[in-house]
Design a protein around this motif. Structure first.
Motif, short mmCIF file in Angstrom:
data_model
loop_
_atom_site.label_atom_id
_atom_site.label_comp_id
_atom_site.label_asym_id
_atom_site.label_seq_id
_atom_site.Cartn_x
_atom_site.Cartn_y
_atom_site.Cartn_z
N GLY A 99 0.81 -1.21 0.00
CA GLY A 99 0.00 0.00 0.00
C GLY A 99 0.84 1.26 0.00
N ASP A 100 1.93 1.23 0.79
CA ASP A 100 2.83 2.39 0.81
C ASP A 100 3.48 2.60 -0.55
N MET A 101 3.85 1.52 -1.21
CA MET A 101 4.46 1.65 -2.53
C MET A 101 3.46 2.19 -3.54
N ASP A 102 2.20 1.78 -3.43
CA ASP A 102 1.16 2.33 -4.31
C ASP A 102 1.03 3.83 -4.09
N ASN A 103 1.11 4.25 -2.82
CA ASN A 103 1.02 5.68 -2.52
C ASN A 103 2.22 6.44 -3.09
N VAL A 104 3.40 5.81 -2.99
CA VAL A 104 4.60 6.43 -3.54
C VAL A 104 4.46 6.61 -5.06
N MET A 105 4.00 5.58 -5.73
CA MET A 105 3.86 5.65 -7.18
C MET A 105 2.80 6.68 -7.59
N SER A 106 1.72 6.73 -6.82
CA SER A 106 0.67 7.70 -7.12
C SER A 106 1.17 9.13 -6.90
N ALA A 107 1.89 9.34 -5.78
CA ALA A 107 2.40 10.68 -5.48
C ALA A 107 3.43 11.11 -6.51
N SER A 108 4.31 10.20 -6.92
CA SER A 108 5.33 10.56 -7.91
C SER A 108 4.70 10.87 -9.26
N SER A 109 3.64 10.15 -9.61
CA SER A 109 2.94 10.44 -10.85
C SER A 109 2.27 11.81 -10.79
N ASP A 110 1.67 12.13 -9.62
CA ASP A 110 1.04 13.44 -9.46
C ASP A 110 2.06 14.56 -9.59
N ILE A 111 3.24 14.36 -8.99
CA ILE A 111 4.29 15.39 -9.06
C ILE A 111 4.79 15.52 -10.49
N HIS A 112 5.02 14.39 -11.16
CA HIS A 112 5.53 14.43 -12.53
C HIS A 112 4.57 15.16 -13.46
N HIS A 113 3.28 14.93 -13.28
CA HIS A 113 2.28 15.56 -14.14
C HIS A 113 1.73 16.85 -13.55
N ALA A 114 2.40 17.36 -12.51
CA ALA A 114 2.02 18.63 -11.87
C ALA A 114 0.57 18.61 -11.38
N ARG A 115 0.18 17.48 -10.76
CA ARG A 115 -1.16 17.41 -10.19
C ARG A 115 -1.17 17.76 -8.70
N ARG A 116 0.01 17.76 -8.08
CA ARG A 116 0.09 18.10 -6.65
C ARG A 116 1.50 18.59 -6.36
N GLY A 117 1.66 19.34 -5.25
CA GLY A 117 2.98 19.81 -4.85
C GLY A 117 2.96 21.26 -4.43
N VAL A 118 4.14 21.79 -4.18
CA VAL A 118 4.31 23.16 -3.72
C VAL A 118 5.40 23.82 -4.57
N VAL A 119 5.16 25.06 -4.98
CA VAL A 119 6.15 25.87 -5.69
C VAL A 119 6.48 27.08 -4.82
N ARG A 120 7.75 27.28 -4.53
CA ARG A 120 8.19 28.42 -3.72
C ARG A 120 9.01 29.35 -4.60
N ILE A 121 8.59 30.61 -4.69
CA ILE A 121 9.33 31.55 -5.51
C ILE A 121 9.61 32.84 -4.74
N ALA A 122 10.70 33.48 -5.11
CA ALA A 122 11.02 34.82 -4.60
C ALA A 122 11.08 35.74 -5.80
N CYS A 123 10.41 36.89 -5.74
CA CYS A 123 10.38 37.75 -6.92
C CYS A 123 10.34 39.22 -6.52
N LEU A 124 10.68 40.04 -7.48
CA LEU A 124 10.64 41.48 -7.28
C LEU A 124 9.21 41.92 -6.98
N PRO A 125 9.03 42.91 -6.09
CA PRO A 125 7.66 43.35 -5.77
C PRO A 125 6.86 43.78 -6.98
N SER A 126 7.51 44.40 -7.97
CA SER A 126 6.78 44.83 -9.15
C SER A 126 6.21 43.66 -9.93
N VAL A 127 6.95 42.56 -9.99
CA VAL A 127 6.47 41.36 -10.68
C VAL A 127 5.39 40.68 -9.84
#
Length: 313
Positions: free
Chosen positions: A75-103
């Protein structure tokens, strides 16, 4: 030897069907190959998992004890495969960015709103900071990537072209600069007290380099960290602000006028700041694409899209 996941799958298939033939069909392997995997698993664990005769297969007491443990691993391996597929296809995750205030004031929110519709399970965390802080945050892995201007060489980072932010003079209505024409020269502006961003900002660095080219001195009437503060100083009559055109979005320009300055070396080239080595996560790459599409679709010329790599100086 530690058990392999293939051996665990073989055990679970046999435990489900209690027939080697059906278990082999489920796993798409031959019955002899399946038998080898079960024998190797039993040898690795030093326990017998199945009682086997010509007519019947059953779990031993040890096999019954191991069954829920192996089910949990599967079951844990199924979860790992599902999570990795979601990340690969950008279905889940977090993006952290730093940018200029104007942007951060315009392009990023528009891109976030569009991105949320197509990627609802991805969170985007934005830090609006000054240019030097963006580079440091990228180098320290505090963010996935930055959006800023590279002003000095740095082998630890690379900058991929994104936008050009044109520099303008902001002034009160009725100011003499309004009579100079549709485009100003830098020498037109330096005749008046100037309001500039602080010395650690990309705009200030570019301005001082331009002044060195022109060989002229200026009167600084005020300095500000934020464009909204600089515009407030203009509104109060303290002077003329030298700011990127994106100040229209980053601050309140109501009641003020502005004109672009014809000085190509003064324009601020903004890019995606990332580490020179390594790669971004799939979700970060997808968000960069969303930002590029947003930059290209802007209805006016506050920013101009630019895709040249390492073009930001």
């Amino acid at each position: 030897m530690a058990p392999t996941f293939r051996q665990i799958q073989a055990f679970l298939a046999v435990a489900t069907h209690l027939k080697f033939v059906k278990a082999a069909e489920e796993l798409h392997v031959s019955q002899p190959a399946l038998t080898v995997q079960i024998n190797q698993l039993e040898a690795a664990l030093s326990i017998k998992l199945f009682n086997r005769t010509k007519r019947q297969v059953s779990l031993t007491a040890a096999g019954q004890d191991m069954l829920p443990l192996f089910e949990r691993i599967a079951g844990d391996m199924d979860n790992v495969m599902s999570a990795s597929s979601d990340i690969h296809h950008a279905r889940r995750g977090v993006v952290r960015i730093a940018c200029l205030p104007s942007v951060a004031a315009r392009i990023v929110p528009i891109a976030m709103e569009k991105f949320r519709r197509t990627h609802p399970n991805i969170r985007v965390h934005v830090r609006d900071v000054m240019g030097e802080d963006i580079v440091e945050m990228v180098k320290l892995n505090a963010v996935d990537f930055g959006i800023g201007a590279r002003l000095t060489p740095d082998r630890e980072i690379k900058v991929e072209g994104f936008l050009t932010d044109h520099i303008c003079a902001f002034y009160q209505q009725g100011h003499p600069l309004g009579n100079e024409g549709a485009v100003l020269k830098l020498t037109d502006c330096v005749r008046y007290p100037l309001i500039l961003t602080n010395q650690n900002s990309s705009v200030r660095v570019l301005f001082e380099r331009s002044m060195a080219r022109e060989g002229v001195d200026v009167e600084i009437a005020g300095e500000a960290n934020y464009m909204s503060t600089a515009l407030g100083m203009v509104r109060a009559g303290l002077g003329v602000a030298i700011l990127p055109m994106s100040a229209i979005d980053a601050g309140n320009a109501f009641g003020l006028e502005y004109l672009p300055i014809d000085a190509p070396w003064l324009n601020r080239r903004i890019g995606f700041v990332r580490k020179a080595t390594g790669s971004l996560s799939p979700v970060a790459e997808h968000f960069i694409k969303a930002l590029q599409e947003t930059g290209e679709s802007l209805p006016n010329a506050t920013f101009r899209s630019s895709r040249r790599s390492d073009s930001c100086v």
